[in-house]
Design an enzyme around this catalytic site. Structure first.
Site, PDB file in Angstrom:
ATOM      1  CG  HIS A  50      93.535 -36.664  64.017  1.00  0.00           C
ATOM      2  ND1 HIS A  50      92.468 -36.997  64.667  1.00  0.00           N
ATOM      3  CD2 HIS A  50      93.370 -37.272  62.990  1.00  0.00           C
ATOM      4  CE1 HIS A  50      91.694 -37.700  63.828  1.00  0.00           C
ATOM      5  NE2 HIS A  50      92.402 -37.747  62.599  1.00  0.00           N
ATOM      6  NE  ARG A  75      94.847 -34.643  59.340  1.00  0.00           N
ATOM      7  CZ  ARG A  75      95.549 -35.809  59.672  1.00  0.00           C
ATOM      8  NH1 ARG A  75      95.046 -36.674  58.806  1.00  0.00           N
ATOM      9  NH2 ARG A  75      95.880 -36.287  60.605  1.00  0.00           N
ATOM     10  CD  GLU A 154      90.903 -39.923  56.508  1.00  0.00           C
ATOM     11  OE1 GLU A 154      91.855 -40.482  57.131  1.00  0.00           O
ATOM     12  OE2 GLU A 154      90.141 -38.826  56.706  1.00  0.00           O
TER      13      GLU A 154
HETATM   14  C1  3PY Z   1      95.058 -41.742  58.768  1.00  0.00           C
HETATM   15  O1  3PY Z   1      96.043 -42.622  58.582  1.00  0.00           O
HETATM   16  O2  3PY Z   1      93.843 -42.070  58.955  1.00  0.00           O
HETATM   17  C2  3PY Z   1      95.353 -40.129  58.645  1.00  0.00           C
HETATM   18  O3  3PY Z   1      94.697 -39.581  58.876  1.00  0.00           O
HETATM   19  C3  3PY Z   1      96.969 -40.017  58.586  1.00  0.00           C
HETATM   20  O4  3PY Z   1      96.933 -38.650  59.067  1.00  0.00           O
HETATM   21 MG    MG Z   2      92.604 -40.214  59.146  1.00  0.00          MG
END
Ligand code: 3PY
Ligand code: MG
Length: 260
Positions: A50, A75, A154
């Site tokens: 990002h 990352r 995530e």
């Molecule tokens: C998220 O919160 O999804 C992230 O990838 C944090 O960087």
């Molecule tokens: Mg994320």
């Protein structure tokens, strides 16, 4: 401590569960890293998912961090494949891979990060060798232990497959992305969800049971302290631009409130 020693100590310290405070760098200028490196942050995570980091910025960033004796991770973008091996060759001490949702995703990550027999990383650690302070043969023998494959958890699917991801040989730790996790658990409705808090406890407990470390992105110091109390030892505390903006706002506010 000279950089090679720090490089060698980074992974063992994380494995011992010592609190490690890193941050996401999204502004791809080595001057920003040099400035931040004077802080007490332990390391930097260059954000190719990002943030605005490209390969050249990672190359310059690793050097800027090393100059201050601090290690850097990257990352990766989603589905980055061989880029993982490449940034390790550049001297990053680990990669954080977003959206690792299945054991197959975890195995793919390991295949790029670890040398055989764990994975299939190709030999060519051009800059990693001098930065590690090791000889080539020593680096080959120790790289799997010293360079980290970190899987981001995530999504609901990643939670469902958490034990299998953690059990994947070569995965060193997991890292929660609270925003994407909230997006997934709220089915795309919100960046925050009451379901994230219990999920944070589950990830920390399962990682501990698997003998691996748990990491998380913390949007502010209070969130970081809360996560540390839950068992998270590897914390990405905020982002470079946030530090700048919040410090500027605090300074402006201090002057304005004094003038009132
Ligand atoms: C998220 O919160 O999804 C992230 O990838 C944090 O960087
Ligand atoms: Mg994320």
């Amino acid at each position: 401590m000279p950089f090679p020693a720090l490089h060698a100590e980074f992974a063992p310290r994380l494995r011992r569960g010592e609190l490690h405070l890193s941050t996401f760098c999204q502004l791809p200028d080595p001057n920003v890293i040099e400035a931040l490196a004077k802080s007490q942050l332990d390391s930097f995570i260059f954000d190719m998912q990002h943030g605005m980091f490209d390969e050249s910025a990672v190359l310059a960033g690793v050097a800027a961090a090393a100059l201050a004796g601090k290690p850097a991770l990257v990352r990766l973008p989603v589905d980055a494949g061989g880029l993982a091996s490449r940034v390790l060759d550049f001297g990053a001490v680990g990669v954080i891979c977003p959206m690792v949702n299945t054991a197959a995703d975890a195995r793919r990550l390991v295949s790029y990060v670890k040398f055989p027999p764990l994975g299939g990383r190709s030999w060519g650690p051009r800059r990693a060798i001098p930065l590690s302070g090791l000889s080539g043969p020593e680096y080959l023998l120790r790289a799997n232990e010293l360079t980290l494959a970190i899987a981001m958890i995530e999504t609901q699917q990643a939670l469902d497959n958490l034990d299998a991801i953690l059990a994947t040989p070569g995965i060193d730790g997991v890292f929660v992305g609270p925003s994407d996790l909230a997006v997934s658990l709220s089915e795309g409705i919100s960046l925050q969800s009451a379901k994230v808090s219990p999920a944070l406890d589950i990830v920390a407990a399962r990682a501990k049971a698997a003998g691996k470390f748990a990491g998380v992105f913390a949007i502010n110091p209070a969130y970081a302290s809360d996560c540390s109390g839950r068992g998270y030892s590897f914390i990405a505390l905020m982002q470079d631009a946030m530090f700048m903006q919040q410090a500027a706002d605090a300074a402006v506010e201090a002057v304005r409130s004094g003038a009132r």
